[in-house]
Design a protein around this motif. Structure first.
Motif, short mmCIF file in Angstrom:
data_model
loop_
_atom_site.label_atom_id
_atom_site.label_comp_id
_atom_site.label_asym_id
_atom_site.label_seq_id
_atom_site.Cartn_x
_atom_site.Cartn_y
_atom_site.Cartn_z
N LYS A 97 0.81 -1.21 0.00
CA LYS A 97 0.00 0.00 0.00
C LYS A 97 0.85 1.27 0.00
CE LYS A 97 -3.74 0.22 2.49
NZ LYS A 97 -4.54 0.02 3.70
N HIS A 98 1.82 1.34 0.91
CA HIS A 98 2.56 2.60 1.07
C HIS A 98 3.38 2.97 -0.17
CE1 HIS A 98 2.08 2.80 5.74
NE2 HIS A 98 0.95 2.66 5.09
N VAL A 141 1.05 4.56 -2.56
CA VAL A 141 0.76 5.95 -2.18
C VAL A 141 1.93 6.85 -2.61
CG1 VAL A 141 0.52 7.52 -0.20
CG2 VAL A 141 -0.81 5.39 -0.29
N MET A 181 1.61 7.68 -6.15
CA MET A 181 0.60 8.73 -6.33
C MET A 181 1.17 10.11 -5.99
SD MET A 181 -3.10 9.08 -4.49
CE MET A 181 -2.57 9.50 -2.86
N ARG A 226 -7.63 14.16 -2.96
CA ARG A 226 -6.32 13.52 -3.23
C ARG A 226 -5.14 14.46 -2.92
NH1 ARG A 226 -4.68 10.08 -8.68
NH2 ARG A 226 -2.51 10.75 -8.75
N LEU A 227 -5.25 15.70 -3.32
CA LEU A 227 -4.14 16.63 -3.08
C LEU A 227 -4.14 17.13 -1.64
CD1 LEU A 227 -4.19 18.63 -6.42
CD2 LEU A 227 -2.49 16.97 -5.67
N GLN A 275 -2.58 15.07 1.05
CA GLN A 275 -1.11 14.90 0.99
C GLN A 275 -0.36 16.02 1.70
OE1 GLN A 275 0.47 14.09 -3.01
NE2 GLN A 275 -1.52 13.30 -3.60
N ARG A 279 -0.23 7.63 5.14
CA ARG A 279 -0.16 6.77 3.94
C ARG A 279 -1.31 5.75 3.94
NH1 ARG A 279 5.27 8.18 4.36
NH2 ARG A 279 6.06 8.95 2.37
N ASN A 280 -1.71 5.30 5.12
CA ASN A 280 -2.89 4.42 5.16
C ASN A 280 -4.12 5.17 4.69
OD1 ASN A 280 -1.62 2.14 6.05
ND2 ASN A 280 -2.28 2.32 8.18
N LEU A 287 -4.36 7.79 2.77
CA LEU A 287 -4.31 8.05 1.32
C LEU A 287 -4.57 6.77 0.53
CD1 LEU A 287 -1.29 10.49 1.37
CD2 LEU A 287 -3.49 11.02 0.33
N GLY A 288 -3.98 5.68 0.96
CA GLY A 288 -4.15 4.42 0.25
C GLY A 288 -5.59 3.95 0.30
N GLU A 289 -6.23 4.14 1.44
CA GLU A 289 -7.59 3.63 1.60
C GLU A 289 -8.63 4.59 1.04
OE1 GLU A 289 -7.50 2.74 5.80
OE2 GLU A 289 -5.79 1.39 5.44
N VAL A 343 -8.24 7.42 -0.90
CA VAL A 343 -8.08 7.94 -2.26
C VAL A 343 -7.91 6.80 -3.27
CG1 VAL A 343 -6.70 9.41 -3.76
CG2 VAL A 343 -7.12 10.09 -1.38
N LEU A 344 -7.03 5.84 -2.96
CA LEU A 344 -6.80 4.77 -3.92
C LEU A 344 -7.80 3.63 -3.76
CD1 LEU A 344 -2.88 4.60 -3.96
CD2 LEU A 344 -4.40 5.71 -5.60
N LEU A 396 -7.67 1.15 -1.60
CA LEU A 396 -7.07 -0.13 -1.22
C LEU A 396 -7.71 -0.65 0.07
CD1 LEU A 396 -3.38 0.87 -2.00
CD2 LEU A 396 -4.75 -0.80 -3.27
#
Lengths: 375, 411
Positions: free
Chosen positions: A274-275, A278, A281, B333-334, B337, B397-398, B400-402, B404-405, B407
């Protein structure tokens, strides 16, 4: 001059980007790309230069090749920010075609002033073109070339010519007694021989082009100045292409990480997968933001465009490398095979990463601007 | 983004002129006290009162709370706070001390409190007369914030609070605290509620504030212990059991992703003020000799610095692109971050600065020979506060991954 807050990316640009995305999604799938370019897997293969000319002709009719041409030469005179939006979508589709080459030639010809106008009109009328300005060692110094010009006759070889077999015209840089001049040469002119390179990337073709006593008309006798003016646009557009392709790599990998199960969980559950995704991205977003900033500077803030375009291409090269690396690694065994579409983008991105300057080269140029040349 | 790269609305343009004029004649004089690196390192009453004086005068002039309604003490303007921020930063004003109040408490109170409470709390928050702190983290609830155990037990229309909060910046000066507590032990997320608590008034009567000493040797944050503190139900924000949702409003703003712009002011240097940006890093490299030549001439150092310049510029342009919807596929998304990038970039700049300094990076604040007064090692160490606070980089990062992406959620 100051930059507009929205990068100069207005309604017209948004419409162009959206319609390009839709047009490509409707007409050109990755599956189709794979069938078209990946039929011969042998490492020794000679690039087939397979591409969809009919679809390309539709793009030409949509006006995509004349977007950047000034209205005075029969084009649409759109800002680079809008053109970058289109190129981002083309990168996402990895559509093999001479759009980037034709746009690159357009920016150089525009910088040539009056002498470039006739050539620009040809592009506006549907001719395609590419740059033939690189020597055998692949130097990124604009003053270097493998072609000499003596009383209007070209002799020598231009290397690393992109999509040479897809185009009608070459914009050639050649050394003269006075410096560097640029010439507009038909690919079928007498004395021009195109020798295809055997390259890794399946979505492009590349060649070295041999000139033997080729009669040619100069479009600029101050080639370094014209190229220097256009290069920031050229770097920015390649960076836009990389951004779009990297987003495809990210989304394809995220999709795989959502379906593939190991240890009773989808891959994306594991932070070791996952990281890094990210981080891909994050790099894409950095690159994309810097692309539109550089494009907007080309349109509105010429003093700082070189600085911003070096940032964009340096960032894009890093992005291309990392997105490619993670896309294959996160796919595991299947990502290592020819049947998985990931390899098409992996190879395209590695090609783009090193084209027109890698990250370290662009950072070195940026340092010269921001810190000054080292003693 | 600097203001020069934007086009103002007519209201913003007029307000910008006003800010410039006001700042030209009202920017405070260099303080006699040493200014800390950030509001979170305020250590003395002298520092605090100097900075409070500045915030009050900026608020009275209309440069703070610009976009909040007039009824709650705001300026009633549209998207003007960032104009005031541009101008205050360009004028190198001191920073504002009530940083948690402005950045986190104000938007949370504004979105979730009853009207009367907003009118009572926000004006004195904006003016800096009342300092705020944040009671979220606990010894057993860091990255996993929803596991907080500080408990509020109902007693008629009052609540009795017991528990232990940590990493509480500014608590030793604070009048108020935003507080996340558990009101129901049977539900993890839905068992949380959110209060504003007048902690200064309760010092010694249910509230104890004890300083913690940071990795740098500075004080500035604390642990806060609640023992049978009684709080009126009128200080609860939003509904019972909605504490997690309210906390999300706070965290969104803390991470720089909120809708309401936080007032920002800063740049005034005293002997020990310092900022981790690449302009300062380049300056350091120019002034530092390395094997008889300026470090700025070393190609490896140049490359390292340019990598940071690009990341810093990328973040600035992300913030600009976040306002152009046609150039985004996902609305958060932005914004999500921001905190991750700002903290990791500052950390990398600090680390690189220490390498540029070489052996001299060993010298700290007390050494007369320390380059830049020893600020770079201090800034580098302090940067870990940023990569850990408000959700560690790993948690970011979790998220963003969950979110936005899309996951799968990690445990």
């Amino acid at each position: 001059m100051t930059q507009p807050d929205n990068f100069g990316f207005g309604e017209e640009a948004a419409l162009l980007k959206d319609s390009a995305r839709k047009f490509l999604a409707d007409n050109f799938t990755t599956d189709k790309l794979h069938r078209m370019v990946a039929s011969d897997h042998r490492p020794e293969r000679i690039s087939a230069c397979a591409w969809d000319r009919d679809l390309w002709q539709q793009m030409v009719r949509l006006g995509w090749t004349s977007l950047a041409i000034p209205e005075s030469a029969g084009g649409l005179g759109m800002p680079l920010a809008a053109v970058a939006g289109l190129v981002e979508e083309l990168g996402r589709a990895a559509f093999p075609c001479p759009l980037l080459g034709s746009l690159n030639a357009t920016y150089v010809l525009t910088a040539c002033g009056n002498d470039g106008e006739a050539a620009l009109t040809e592009i506006a009328e549907g001719m395609t073109a590419t740059l033939a300005i690189t020597n055998a060692e692949g130097s990124w110094d604009l003053a270097d070339t493998g072609v000499d010009s003596t009383s209007g006759q070209l002799n020598g070889t231009a290397y690393f010519v992109q999509d040479a077999r897809k185009v009608d015209r070459l914009l050639v840089s050649a050394r003269t007694t006075k410096g560097l001049s640029l010439y507009w040469v038909a690919t079928d002119a007498e004395g021009v021989t195109i020798r295809p390179d055997a390259i890794v990337d399946l979505t492009r073709d590349q060649a070295h082009v041999i000139f033997e006593n080729v009669q040619a008309q100069a479009v600029s006798n101050n080639g370094v100045a014209a190229l220097s003016h256009a290069m920031p646009a050229i770097w920015t557009l390649l960076a836009a292409d990389i951004t779009g392709a990297a987003e495809w790599q990210l989304q394809a990998t995220v999709e795989y990480a959502g379906t593939r199960q190991q240890f009773e969980h989808p891959l994306g559950f594991f932070q070791a997968v996952k990281h890094p995704l990210v981080d891909v991205m994050v790099l894409i977003d950095q690159c994309k933001s810097l692309v539109y900033n550089a494009a907007c500077a080309f349109d509105t803030e010429p003093k700082r465009v070189a600085q911003f375009a070096h940032m964009a291409k340096a960032s894009a090269s890093e992005c291309a490398a990392f997105a490619s690396s993670r896309s294959v690694q996160s796919h595991g065994g299947i990502g290592f095979t020819w049947e998985c579409f990931i390899h098409l983008y992996f190879k395209r991105q590695k090609h783009s990463q090193l084209l027109w300057g890698d990250a370290a080269w662009h950072r070195a140029q940026l340092a010269n601007i921001l810190i000054g040349t080292a003693a | 983004m600097s203001e020069s790269a934007r086009q103002d609305s007519p209201e913003q343009a007029e307000f910008r002129d006003y800010c410039r004029q006001w700042l030209a004649s009202n920017k405070p004089k260099e303080p006699s006290v040493r200014l800390p690196l950030s509001p979170l390192e305020i250590m003395t009453e002298e520092q605090l009162s100097y900075l409070q004086g500045w915030q009050k005068s900026a608020y009275d002039a209309g440069l703070v709370g610009c976009d909040y309604p007039v009824a709650v003490g705001g300026g009633g303007r549209t998207d003007c706070q960032r104009v005031a921020n541009d101008e205050m930063i360009a004028a190198r004003t001191p920073f504002m001390p009530n940083v948690i109040g402005l950045g986190m408490a104000a938007p949370t109170v504004f979105h979730h409190a009853q009207e009367a409470l907003k009118e009572r709390l926000l004006p004195r928050l904006f003016s800096g007369q009342e300092i705020w702190c944040q009671g979220f983290s606990e010894p057993g609830a860091g990255s996993d914030l929803a596991s907080v155990q500080t408990f509020a037990e109902r007693k008629g229309d009052r609540w009795v609070i017991n528990g232990h909060k940590v990493w509480t910046s500014l608590a030793h000066f604070a009048d108020w605290m935003i507080l996340l507590v558990r009101t129901d032990r049977s539900h993890k997320y839905d068992g949380l509620s959110y209060f504003v608590v007048p902690i200064r008034a309760a010092l010694g009567q249910g509230v104890t504030v004890q300083p913690l000493i940071k990795i740098t040797g500075e004080t500035g944050f604390n642990e806060v212990i609640f023992e049978n503190l009684e709080v009126d139900d009128g200080y609860r924000l939003d509904e019972l059991g909605k504490g997690w949702q309210v906390a999300m409003t706070t965290l969104l703003h803390e991470r720089g992703a909120g809708e309401l712009q936080t007032p920002r002011s800063g740049g005034m240097k005293s002997k020990a003020t310092h900022s981790s940006n690449t302009a300062n890093l380049i300056e350091l490299a120019r002034c530092t000799s390395r094997n008889g030549k300026p470090a700025a001439d070393d190609p490896l150092i140049r490359d390292r610095i340019m990598q940071l310049v690009i990341r810093e510029a990328g973040l600035g342009q992300n913030q600009r692109r976040a306002r152009v919807s046609a150039l985004q596929d996902h609305p958060a998304r932005l914004l999500l971050q921001n905190k991750l990038l700002a903290s990791e970039i500052a950390q990398a700049i600090g680390a690189t600065a220490m390498e540029v300094e070489g052996a001299s990076a060993s010298l700290y604040l007390g050494d007369d020979n320390a380059p830049a007064g020893g600020q770079w090692p201090m800034a580098y160490m302090n940067s870990y506060g940023m990569t850990i606070a408000a959700g560690t980089s790993e948690v970011q990062r979790n998220i963003l991954g969950e979110r936005v992406l899309g996951l799968a959620k990690s445990k």
